[in-house]
Design an enzyme around this catalytic site. Sequence first.
Site, PDB file in Angstrom:
ATOM      1  CG  PHE A  19      40.909  44.673  40.562  1.00  0.00           C
ATOM      2  CD1 PHE A  19      41.683  45.376  41.471  1.00  0.00           C
ATOM      3  CD2 PHE A  19      40.157  45.393  39.645  1.00  0.00           C
ATOM      4  CE1 PHE A  19      41.694  46.764  41.483  1.00  0.00           C
ATOM      5  CE2 PHE A  19      40.164  46.776  39.646  1.00  0.00           C
ATOM      6  CZ  PHE A  19      40.934  47.466  40.570  1.00  0.00           C
ATOM      7  CE1 TYR A 135      35.071  42.343  30.640  1.00  0.00           C
ATOM      8  CE2 TYR A 135      34.235  44.526  30.101  1.00  0.00           C
ATOM      9  CZ  TYR A 135      34.637  43.594  31.040  1.00  0.00           C
ATOM     10  OH  TYR A 135      34.612  43.921  32.377  1.00  0.00           O
TER      11      TYR A 135
END
Length: 303
Positions: A19, A135
């Site tokens: 991305f 995360y």
Amino acid sequence: MSETSGGPRRVLLFGASGFIGRWVRAQLDGDPRVSELHCPGRARLDLLTAGAAEVADLLAETRPDLILNCMGKLTGPPDVLMRANAGVVALLLRTMAEIAPSARLVRLGSAAEYGASVPGYTIQEDDATLPLSDYGVSHLAGTGLVRNSPLDAVSLRVFNPVGPGTSDASVLGRAADLLREAVATGASSITLGSLAAMRDFVDVRDVADAVVAAAFAPSMPERIFNVGSGQALPVRVPVALLAREHGFHGDIHESEPSSARSAAVQWSQADIGRARRLLGWEPKRTLETSVRDMTQLGSTINA
């Protein structure tokens, strides 16, 4: 303080098809400051599974002046996240020390490293970090390795990137998919999690600009930089913009469970003064532009 020497640079870019990485690659293609640009795919070297010897061989072959790590993982079990967002940083720093000790490493971190913030507060790089998700923990570990390394290394704490190629693992990517499907099928509503949280959205191409700015900065007196827009907005705002771009006029319900990565963080806004002062970077694109291009360009490279 570290400094880079002048002249064209040999660049090794990991995650060039991802991305953010694809936009970094687009920025570097044709940049006169780049003498060689190497973008090894997974078939050449997969950082998630590679050993030190394999990475050392690649560094010896490419002799990079700049190593840009734009690969990582958003989701997965803790061990996978730790390997992707911290383990590969340790691997790169270890092999750099042996093969390319004068190179600079630029890695992508995350605003999730900070954890919860008081509403209205603008987060600075030296603020306390207390991540609330696996995360965030994994990225904080990666940033810690950069902070403590004797090598020339920097971590960019990216807030909420949006724009062409946004992943469906993010709330905006999922919203776009649902809106597209609703328009195609004539559905009168879509359902998401709560959209009340305040987030700092930054265009993915502005993030790529920050990566390039950090790579070529002549001096690096700091190790950590926030990369955001500097403004928190309700997630409802970009979702409403997406609905408008897709021509959807139905209802948007907010009754699904929220993402474990972000449910506990209701406010996030970056102080980007350090990046302005030391990197000469600031965001250029509006949220409206990001959402429009996310809808119209998809994953196409078009700066």
